[in-house]
Design a protein around this motif. Structure first.
Motif, PDB file in Angstrom:
ATOM      1  N   THR A  62      19.855  34.103  43.982  1.00 50.48           N
ATOM      2  CA  THR A  62      21.106  34.730  44.426  1.00 50.48           C
ATOM      3  C   THR A  62      21.832  35.361  43.250  1.00 50.48           C
ATOM      4  O   THR A  62      21.548  35.077  42.075  1.00 50.48           O
ATOM      5  N   VAL A  63      22.788  36.211  43.570  1.00 48.42           N
ATOM      6  CA  VAL A  63      23.714  36.798  42.595  1.00 48.42           C
ATOM      7  C   VAL A  63      25.110  36.315  42.974  1.00 48.42           C
ATOM      8  O   VAL A  63      25.578  36.559  44.089  1.00 48.42           O
ATOM      9  N   ASP A  64      25.781  35.652  42.066  1.00 43.27           N
ATOM     10  CA  ASP A  64      27.086  35.041  42.350  1.00 43.27           C
ATOM     11  C   ASP A  64      28.155  35.723  41.500  1.00 43.27           C
ATOM     12  O   ASP A  64      28.198  35.551  40.274  1.00 43.27           O
ATOM     13  N   ASP A  65      29.037  36.493  42.135  1.00 40.98           N
ATOM     14  CA  ASP A  65      30.089  37.199  41.408  1.00 40.98           C
ATOM     15  C   ASP A  65      31.050  36.244  40.707  1.00 40.98           C
ATOM     16  O   ASP A  65      31.741  36.639  39.753  1.00 40.98           O
ATOM     17  N   ASN A  66      31.143  35.007  41.154  1.00 38.37           N
ATOM     18  CA  ASN A  66      32.097  34.048  40.589  1.00 38.37           C
ATOM     19  C   ASN A  66      31.581  33.357  39.332  1.00 38.37           C
ATOM     20  O   ASN A  66      32.318  32.602  38.689  1.00 38.37           O
ATOM     21  N   LYS A  67      30.338  33.609  38.990  1.00 40.60           N
ATOM     22  CA  LYS A  67      29.803  33.032  37.760  1.00 40.60           C
ATOM     23  C   LYS A  67      30.339  33.787  36.550  1.00 40.60           C
ATOM     24  O   LYS A  67      30.503  35.000  36.579  1.00 40.60           O
ATOM     25  N   ALA A  68      30.569  33.072  35.479  1.00 40.82           N
ATOM     26  CA  ALA A  68      31.035  33.706  34.244  1.00 40.82           C
ATOM     27  C   ALA A  68      29.879  34.441  33.560  1.00 40.82           C
ATOM     28  O   ALA A  68      28.707  34.153  33.784  1.00 40.82           O
ATOM     29  N   GLY A  69      30.254  35.398  32.719  1.00 43.93           N
ATOM     30  CA  GLY A  69      29.251  36.099  31.936  1.00 43.93           C
ATOM     31  C   GLY A  69      28.935  37.475  32.476  1.00 43.93           C
ATOM     32  O   GLY A  69      29.535  37.955  33.453  1.00 43.93           O
ATOM     33  N   ASN A  70      27.965  38.128  31.825  1.00 46.28           N
ATOM     34  CA  ASN A  70      27.588  39.475  32.249  1.00 46.28           C
ATOM     35  C   ASN A  70      26.720  39.417  33.504  1.00 46.28           C
ATOM     36  O   ASN A  70      26.442  38.350  34.044  1.00 46.28           O
ATOM     37  N   LEU A  71      26.305  40.602  33.934  1.00 44.53           N
ATOM     38  CA  LEU A  71      25.580  40.721  35.209  1.00 44.53           C
ATOM     39  C   LEU A  71      24.357  39.813  35.260  1.00 44.53           C
ATOM     40  O   LEU A  71      24.107  39.132  36.255  1.00 44.53           O
ATOM     41  N   ARG A  72      23.653  39.760  34.164  1.00 44.60           N
ATOM     42  CA  ARG A  72      22.411  38.972  34.126  1.00 44.60           C
ATOM     43  C   ARG A  72      22.685  37.489  34.304  1.00 44.60           C
ATOM     44  O   ARG A  72      21.902  36.774  34.932  1.00 44.60           O
ATOM     45  N   GLU A  73      23.807  37.028  33.784  1.00 45.29           N
ATOM     46  CA  GLU A  73      24.130  35.605  33.880  1.00 45.29           C
ATOM     47  C   GLU A  73      24.610  35.211  35.275  1.00 45.29           C
ATOM     48  O   GLU A  73      24.726  34.012  35.576  1.00 45.29           O
ATOM     49  N   LYS A  74      24.881  36.193  36.123  1.00 42.45           N
ATOM     50  CA  LYS A  74      25.333  35.901  37.487  1.00 42.45           C
ATOM     51  C   LYS A  74      24.159  35.607  38.431  1.00 42.45           C
ATOM     52  O   LYS A  74      24.354  35.236  39.582  1.00 42.45           O
ATOM     53  N   ILE A  75      22.939  35.793  37.925  1.00 46.27           N
ATOM     54  CA  ILE A  75      21.751  35.523  38.733  1.00 46.27           C
ATOM     55  C   ILE A  75      21.447  34.030  38.693  1.00 46.27           C
ATOM     56  O   ILE A  75      21.364  33.428  37.605  1.00 46.27           O
ATOM     57  N   GLY A  76      21.305  33.435  39.866  1.00 46.76           N
ATOM     58  CA  GLY A  76      20.958  32.024  39.946  1.00 46.76           C
ATOM     59  C   GLY A  76      19.542  31.827  40.458  1.00 46.76           C
ATOM     60  O   GLY A  76      19.147  32.459  41.455  1.00 46.76           O
ATOM     61  N   VAL A  77      18.774  30.986  39.777  1.00 46.25           N
ATOM     62  CA  VAL A  77      17.404  30.685  40.205  1.00 46.25           C
ATOM     63  C   VAL A  77      17.257  29.170  40.349  1.00 46.25           C
ATOM     64  O   VAL A  77      18.090  28.392  39.879  1.00 46.25           O
ATOM     65  N   TYR A  78      16.194  28.753  40.998  1.00 47.25           N
ATOM     66  CA  TYR A  78      15.948  27.338  41.269  1.00 47.25           C
ATOM     67  C   TYR A  78      17.205  26.694  41.852  1.00 47.25           C
ATOM     68  O   TYR A  78      17.824  27.238  42.759  1.00 47.25           O
ATOM     69  N   GLN A  79      17.623  25.538  41.365  1.00 44.61           N
ATOM     70  CA  GLN A  79      18.750  24.833  41.965  1.00 44.61           C
ATOM     71  C   GLN A  79      20.078  25.555  41.756  1.00 44.61           C
ATOM     72  O   GLN A  79      21.060  25.303  42.466  1.00 44.61           O
TER      73      GLN A  79
END
Length: 603
Positions: A437-454
């Motif tokens: 998923t891509v989570d806009d609420n995550k801190a950091g740049n665009l790449r850091e907003k990508i969530g994998v696994y858990q």
């Protein structure tokens, strides 16, 4: 020692000369008895007819191949310093194995064919073939998540395609490449013959003329010639596009859209719905792409077709009172369902009243089912592919949802008409995967907003109105979807709400580079492409294609199959039989040839 070295030398000398003569149909062709095809031999030099021996199962070739035409011998084919032999519009009357042997000037060429009879009794009265152009596993998975939702690892609902009982895998490669396009893959479904990239209903030979290659009889022509069944073609692309065209067309180049329009008219499918009106209009009319004054709108009307041009008119069609229907809803391809139904971005301004694929299919079934002898209907969700080329996964998956809802329409029809076989597949795949998923609420740049696994957790799409589509495509936690093959482009990880993604533009040298339009988007990241600079978009993958089916004859869909095998499953289910019917001239082309004299061995 000398004797020991002499033996291999003699073996080399006595080997037959390497054959370069080419025979069409090619080796391992499977052919329905009674189906028409062109027989051609391309010699690799200029020959005298008396030099050649052409035998099929040891007999003169023209005594085995049934044809009303004369054998043609061309001494110098198109100035290529090589001869050719044609016997056009032939068929095989008997099932069995055939070996074709060509001998000329010490060169030998051999191919083997397998001919089969269809059953005497039909399993199905009707066949509905639903094609998701470019449909891949990720499209299916994404459509299910977006449409039904997922909770604690389990889908909250099932797609219509999830409950089809029979499944197999299809190989999509062409005769000239492991990588393929929609033309020859759909052509394989419609003719039972493999072919080359860009080819429709022909083997790609050395001819320069796009309409003078060895032809194969497409299913639409075959049904019209040998049965009383109706034929329907439905697509949200131009009806001249590769997939719908393959139902009836014969040309080396799928781009011959003006000529394909004429082929559609000559074949006269009972229902023809989609885009592409630009090739029906004479050149003097606004929107026309023809280079002549042929008016196919009028021609279809004069042939008894009811002609419509928008969704409102489509809704007024009464299947009981409509025998032939032509619906053209756009000069080009229809707009995607995402643009038509959910985004007010102005993309549909010129054609504001376009129908959904579900609506076109329902009307087609209403019209075709009036034929007591049954029908064949091909339905294509074309924009899965076209959006995937543009790396626009949201539009591709929206079109997948629409395809699945179209399948639901077909399944409802089959529930009331159980003598209907439904087959669902694509023509080829794309290299596309969902990785998290891509989570806009995550801190950091665009790449850091990508969530994998858990860290991926769950996307937050909702469908509160139960129409099968997300209420909002631009939620704060979206699917992370990536393509395996791509040019340079700017990744935004956000849906393109103002129109379909256009990833590239040309530089001064004519190479494709990332489109600066998306550079200013918040956090846009440049992805350096992995395709040649000549590629302007994503490309197809060589991955196997999933095929599913339900209904009489569906049990034959299983395991690994070649795409050309699907034709046999369809004609067997319908029990299309060879008969002594008037010959169907498979778009026969005039050509200056020399008559073949009986001096040729085997003539």
């Amino acid at each position: 020692m000398k004797f020991r070295y002499l033996l291999p030398t003699l073996a080399i000398i006595t080997q037959p000369v390497m054959a370069k003569n080419i025979i069409y149909p090619i080796d391992r062709a499977t052919i329905m008895t009674g189906a028409k095809f062109d027989f051609k031999i391309e010699f690799d030099e200029i020959i005298n007819p008396a030099q050649a021996s052409i035998l099929i199962n040891g007999k003169k070739f023209n005594t085995v191949l049934s044809s009303d035409n004369q054998v043609e011998f061309i001494a110098n084919e198109e100035g290529k310093n090589a001869s050719a032999l044609w016997l056009r519009n032939v068929s095989l009357k008997q099932a069995g194995d055939y070996q074709v042997q060509v001998s000329v000037n010490g060169k030998q060429s051999t191919v083997n064919w397998s001919a089969y009879n269809t059953p005497n009794k039909a399993q199905a009265k009707n066949v509905i073939l639903i094609i998701g152009d470019g449909l891949s596993i990720a499209h299916r998975t994404g459509a299910r998540i977006l449409s039904k939702g997922i909770t604690e690892g389990k889908a909250n609902g099932r797609l219509a395609m999830d409950d089809l009982p029979y499944m197999g895998l299809i190989g999509t490669s062409s005769t000239d490449s492991i990588a393929t396009d929609s033309a020859n893959t759909m052509s394989a479904y419609m003719t039972g013959h493999k072919s080359a990239v860009n080819a429709l209903g022909v083997y790609a030979s050395r001819s320069n003329d796009n309409f003078n290659h060895p032809k194969q009889e497409p299913l639409g022509q075959l049904i019209k010639r040998l049965t009383k069944k109706s034929v329907g073609i439905v697509s949200d692309a131009e009806v001249q596009d590769a997939t719908p065209a393959a139902v009836v067309a014969n040309t080396r180049r799928r781009s011959e859209k003006a000529a394909i329009t004429e082929m559609l008219f000559n074949a006269k499918p009972d229902v023809l719905l989609g885009g592409g009106s630009a090739y029906f209009l004479p050149q003097h009319m606004a929107g026309s792409k023809r280079k002549d004054d042929k008016d196919f709108i009028t021609a279809f009307k004069n042939s008894g077709y009811r002609v419509i041009s928008n969704a409102s008119q489509l809704k007024q069609i009464d299947g009981k009172n409509t025998k032939k229907l032509l619906g053209l809803f756009h000069t080009g391809n229809l707009n995607t369902v995402l643009d038509r139904r959910f985004l007010n971005n102005g993309s549909t301004a010129k054609f504001p009243d376009q129908p959904d694929l579900t609506e076109m299919t329902k009307t087609a079934l209403d019209v075709l089912s009036q034929n007591k002898d049954g029908f064949f209907l091909m339905v294509e969700s074309a924009l899965i592919d076209k959006a995937s080329h543009s790396l626009d996964w949201e539009r591709a998956m929206a079109s997948t949802i629409m395809m699945d809802q179209t399948l639901a329409v077909a399944k409802d029809f089959a529930a009331k008409n159980p003598d209907t076989l439904i087959i669902v597949t694509g023509d080829h795949t794309h290299g596309i995967s969902i990785i998290g998923t891509v989570d806009d609420n995550k801190a950091g740049n665009l790449r850091e907003k990508i969530g994998v696994y858990q860290d991926a957790k769950w996307p937050n799409y909702e469908d509160k109105n139960n129409d099968g589509y997300p209420d909002d495509w631009n939620v704060s936690k979206r699917l992370a979807v990536f393509f395996a093959a791509y040019p340079d482009y700017y990744e935004t990880l956000r849906p393109k709400l103002d129109g379909q993604f256009n990833p590239t533009t040309k530089d001064a040298q004519g190479n494709y580079i990332a489109n600066d339009k998306y550079k200013t988007t918040t956090d846009a990241a440049l992805r350096s492409g992995n395709l040649p600079r000549s590629a302007d978009s994503g490309v197809h993958s060589v991955d196997d294609m999933v095929v599913q089916a339900i209904g009489p004859g569906a049990e034959n869909i299983r395991g690994y199959m070649e795409n050309s095998d699907l034709f046999k499953i369809i004609v067997n289910a319908l029990a299309i039989k060879y008969c002594q019917c008037p010959s169907n001239q498979i778009n026969k082309v005039n050509q200056t040839t020399n008559p073949l004299h009986h001096s040729m061995k085997g003539a």
